[in-house]
Motif scaffolding. Structure first.
Motif, short mmCIF file in Angstrom:
data_model
loop_
_atom_site.label_atom_id
_atom_site.label_comp_id
_atom_site.label_asym_id
_atom_site.label_seq_id
_atom_site.Cartn_x
_atom_site.Cartn_y
_atom_site.Cartn_z
N THR A 413 0.88 -1.17 0.08
CA THR A 413 -0.10 0.08 0.02
C THR A 413 0.87 1.30 -0.05
OG1 THR A 413 -1.71 -1.12 1.05
CG2 THR A 413 -1.91 1.11 1.08
N ARG A 414 1.95 1.23 0.72
CA ARG A 414 2.81 2.48 0.61
C ARG A 414 3.49 2.60 -0.53
NH1 ARG A 414 4.03 -0.24 5.50
NH2 ARG A 414 3.39 0.83 7.43
N LYS A 415 3.53 1.49 -1.32
CA LYS A 415 4.24 1.65 -2.92
C LYS A 415 3.46 2.43 -3.55
CE LYS A 415 7.48 -2.11 -2.64
NZ LYS A 415 7.80 -3.57 -3.06
N ILE A 416 2.10 1.90 -3.41
CA ILE A 416 0.93 2.60 -4.18
C ILE A 416 0.74 4.11 -3.87
CG2 ILE A 416 -1.58 2.48 -4.93
CD1 ILE A 416 -1.33 -0.43 -4.45
N LEU A 417 0.79 4.43 -2.72
CA LEU A 417 0.56 5.64 -2.08
C LEU A 417 1.93 6.36 -2.64
CD1 LEU A 417 -0.82 7.64 -0.54
CD2 LEU A 417 0.55 6.80 1.54
N ALA A 418 2.91 6.14 -2.83
CA ALA A 418 4.03 6.84 -3.20
C ALA A 418 4.04 7.16 -4.77
CB ALA A 418 5.55 6.10 -3.12
N ALA A 419 3.28 6.27 -5.58
CA ALA A 419 3.03 6.40 -6.97
C ALA A 419 2.19 7.32 -7.26
CB ALA A 419 2.90 4.97 -7.57
N CYS A 420 1.21 7.27 -6.42
CA CYS A 420 -0.07 8.28 -6.38
C CYS A 420 0.21 9.81 -6.22
CB CYS A 420 -1.32 7.87 -5.56
SG CYS A 420 -1.94 6.20 -5.98
N GLU A 421 1.02 9.90 -5.16
CA GLU A 421 1.63 11.31 -4.69
C GLU A 421 2.36 11.94 -5.92
OE1 GLU A 421 3.32 10.72 -0.78
OE2 GLU A 421 1.58 10.48 0.01
N LYS A 422 3.01 11.27 -6.70
CA LYS A 422 3.69 11.76 -7.93
C LYS A 422 2.75 12.38 -8.50
CE LYS A 422 7.56 8.57 -7.53
NZ LYS A 422 8.39 7.37 -8.36
N THR A 423 1.48 11.95 -8.78
CA THR A 423 0.59 12.52 -9.91
C THR A 423 -0.70 12.72 -8.94
OG1 THR A 423 1.52 11.31 -11.71
CG2 THR A 423 -0.53 12.57 -12.04
N PRO A 424 -0.72 13.69 -8.09
CA PRO A 424 -2.01 13.91 -7.32
C PRO A 424 -3.18 14.38 -8.19
CG PRO A 424 -0.57 15.68 -6.82
CD PRO A 424 -0.05 14.66 -7.91
N SER A 425 -3.93 13.79 -9.08
CA SER A 425 -4.83 14.22 -9.74
C SER A 425 -5.82 12.69 -10.18
CB SER A 425 -4.61 15.07 -10.93
OG SER A 425 -3.73 14.28 -11.75
N ASP A 426 -7.12 13.31 -10.53
CA ASP A 426 -8.03 12.34 -11.05
C ASP A 426 -8.23 12.47 -12.60
OD1 ASP A 426 -8.28 10.98 -8.55
OD2 ASP A 426 -10.02 12.20 -8.06
N THR A 427 -8.15 11.38 -13.38
CA THR A 427 -8.22 11.34 -14.55
C THR A 427 -9.77 11.42 -15.23
OG1 THR A 427 -6.29 10.27 -15.01
CG2 THR A 427 -7.69 10.41 -16.89
N HIS A 428 -10.68 10.81 -14.39
CA HIS A 428 -12.01 10.72 -14.84
C HIS A 428 -13.06 11.19 -13.45
CE1 HIS A 428 -10.71 8.17 -18.21
NE2 HIS A 428 -10.17 7.51 -17.46
N HIS A 429 -14.11 11.82 -13.97
CA HIS A 429 -15.03 12.33 -13.09
C HIS A 429 -15.94 11.28 -12.81
CE1 HIS A 429 -17.49 15.16 -10.88
NE2 HIS A 429 -18.52 14.69 -11.77
N LEU A 430 -16.13 11.10 -11.45
CA LEU A 430 -17.08 10.11 -11.03
C LEU A 430 -18.17 10.56 -10.08
CD1 LEU A 430 -14.54 7.08 -10.18
CD2 LEU A 430 -15.72 7.63 -12.16
N ASN A 431 -19.32 9.90 -9.97
CA ASN A 431 -20.16 10.42 -9.13
C ASN A 431 -19.85 9.72 -7.47
OD1 ASN A 431 -22.83 11.25 -8.20
ND2 ASN A 431 -23.85 9.45 -8.78
N TYR A 432 -18.87 10.62 -7.24
CA TYR A 432 -18.52 10.25 -5.98
C TYR A 432 -17.79 11.54 -5.22
CZ TYR A 432 -15.32 8.17 -2.26
OH TYR A 432 -15.03 8.01 -0.82
N ASP A 433 -18.21 11.69 -3.98
CA ASP A 433 -17.86 12.94 -3.24
C ASP A 433 -17.32 12.60 -2.00
OD1 ASP A 433 -16.66 15.37 -2.42
OD2 ASP A 433 -18.75 16.62 -2.55
N MET A 434 -16.20 12.42 -1.73
CA MET A 434 -15.80 11.84 -0.24
C MET A 434 -16.10 12.82 0.71
SD MET A 434 -11.59 11.38 -0.49
CE MET A 434 -11.67 10.84 -1.95
N HIS A 435 -16.09 13.83 0.42
CA HIS A 435 -16.13 15.19 1.62
C HIS A 435 -17.82 15.43 1.82
CE1 HIS A 435 -11.75 15.50 1.07
NE2 HIS A 435 -11.87 15.69 -0.12
N ASN A 436 -18.49 15.09 0.99
CA ASN A 436 -19.75 15.35 1.15
C ASN A 436 -20.63 13.98 1.88
OD1 ASN A 436 -22.48 16.43 1.42
ND2 ASN A 436 -22.71 16.63 -0.80
#
Length: 496
Positions: A413-436
């Motif tokens: 999981t830490r390896k995946i997290l390190a890879a995601c932090e290099k590109t902290p963005s979402d390519t596709h828009h989904l019907n999901y808002d984790m903050h709401n």
């Protein structure tokens, strides 16, 4: 004749048995019976009736023994006692009297007024059968009925002794010597229904109709087919069976949970299903979830959920535990059903892949045990990383690491997290808002964000979009969505 012979057997009357057999034409049996029991004269008389050419005299068993019925322990010297029972109105008044009886003279008055008729009622004849007409009418030859209304010379006012005074009331009732049948009381099952408003008490009593009405009013149950086995199980626990005497029907006992203070009219039944039993079943459901047997786990969770309204608890703490158990079952049934549906979706197009990621993200918002939430988050991290929504994947990876997974899972999981932090963005828009904050619709598997209209299941509290109101809940499969109800009632404290 068979009954007559059986009575002779029971009484040990050998001579009567021989006579019965002889009258029935059973000479061989009659001869054997007489010879075996030492009735020599009867045996010789029967033996003489055999035709040597056509009939054979049967041989006597030398080892035959006399069988006598055991004597009664308490012989009955008197006849069976009889009770004096009063006759009903139809038996005593109307039934014996037909139309002709009402028009006839009462036999009780046949001899009434015999003195009033006097000597006119008797005709005196001489030896030749004749009488003088003048003598028949007295000295003056006139009738004695000159006075009007004087024919019935009956004295009605007689002085009778007090001991002959008979009351005018009907026989029976309080008078000594008459039997009054007691009125039929209520059965224990009827008493249970009268004393309780809990559905399970009515089920144990066998009153399924009133139990179904209570479940409908309290938790909105409209589909009772899934409840059939639970109803029968509850009813089967309501009575104990024991044998009283041989050759008599079994008798029933009615266990009561308040047996210490219960009287004839305040008892409530003992309920075999306990809250701790459902909690133990919950552990088995957790094991099925961990093993990935989602469909079987959903069925087990649903049985526990449907059993909760059939509980009886004693205090507020157990009421709160039952409510918490409903929440756990609801979250697992919703999440596992959504995961099972997600695995059935195709993955050919981009929209289908986005829908799969959305449902995986919704699953992470179900309240599950940490060991199961780790598995859900691992699935969501992998799916969002493949979809190149690195920002959302990094959020799931962070939540996963906070739960303390195993070392190998944490390292990956830490390896995946390190890879995601290099590109902290979402390519596709989904019907999901984790903050709401949102609830998942159990019918459409779509989010219902805070502030949007929502309909709930009255039993499980599962949320639905307004268009599903009036339908059957997908989680419980028994209750009506959006129905107004009283609420769950599993304790007498909730009625005070």
């Amino acid at each position: 004749m068979s009954g007559h012979y059986q009575n002779a057997l029971y009484l040990g009357d050998v001579l009567e048995r021989v006579r019965i057999l002889k009258n029935c034409g059973q000479k061989s049996l009659a001869y054997l019976t007489a010879a075996t029991h030492g009735l020599d004269e009867e045996a010789e008389a029967l033996k003489a009736t055999f035709d040597p050419e056509k009939e054979t005299v049967p041989d006597i068993d030398p080892d035959a023994k006399l069988l006598q019925p055991p004597p009664p322990i308490m012989p009955l010297d008197t006849n069976w006692p009889l009770l004096t029972v009063t006759k009903g109105y139809f038996e005593g008044s109307i039934a014996p009297k037909g139309k002709g009886g009402q028009l006839a003279v009462d036999p009780a008055v046949e001899n009434a007024g015999a003195d009033g008729w006097g000597e006119d009622a008797e005709l005196l004849l001489d030896e030749e059968g004749f009488t003088d007409a003048a003598e028949g009418f007295g000295e003056d030859g006139t009738g004695r009925g000159g006075e009007e209304g004087g024919g019935w010379d009956v004295e009605e006012d007689l002085d009778l002794p007090p001991e002959l005074d008979i009351g005018s009331g009907m026989p029976g009732g309080a008078e000594e010597g008459f039997f009054v049948s007691p009125s039929k009381g209520n059965s224990p099952a009827q008493v249970w229904c009268n004393n309780s408003q809990l559905p399970v008490d009515h089920l144990v009593a066998g009153s399924f109709e009133t139990a179904a009405r209570l479940l409908h009013d309290q938790v909105g149950v409209v589909n009772f087919a899934p409840y059939k086995s639970l109803f029968l199980q509850a009813f089967a626990r309501g009575r104990s069976v024991y044998q009283a005497l041989p050759c008599l029907p079994a008798m029933y006992g009615y266990p009561q949970r308040n047996w210490k203070e219960a009287g004839l009219k305040s008892g409530v039944p003992a309920v075999g299903l306990k809250l701790n039993d459902l909690i133990q079943r919950l552990q088995h459901c957790y094991q099925l979830t961990t093993a990935g047997k989602f469909e079987e786990a959903v069925e087990r969770f649903r049985i526990i959920l449907l059993s909760i309204p059939l509980l009886v608890v004693d205090n507020k703490q157990e009421i709160a535990e039952a409510q918490q158990l409903i929440t756990i079952c609801r979250e697992y049934i919703l999440g596992l059903s959504m995961e099972t549906e997600r695995k059935k979706l195709p993955k050919d197009t981009l929209e289908q892949q986005k829908r799969i990621c959305e449902m995986a993200a919704y699953f992470t918002h179900c309240s599950l045990q940490p060991v199961h939430m780790i598995l859900v988050l691992r699935t969501a991290v992998n799916l969002f990383f493949k979809l190149k929504n690195f920002k959302t994947a990094a959020t799931f990876a962070g939540r996963l690491l906070e739960l303390g997974p195993k070392p190998d899972v944490g390292q990956q999981t830490r390896k995946i997290l390190a890879a995601c932090e290099k590109t902290p963005s979402d390519t596709h828009h989904l019907n999901y808002d984790m903050h709401n904050p949102f609830d998942v619709c159990a019918a459409s598997y779509k989010p219902i964000y805070r502030g949007k209209p929502v309909e709930k299941c009255p039993l499980s509290g599962t949320c639905y979009c307004p268009e599903f109101k009036g339908q059957i809940c997908r989680v419980t499969t028994v209750s009506e969505i959006g129905k107004d109800v009283i609420g769950l009632r599993i304790s007498a404290l909730q009625f005070r």
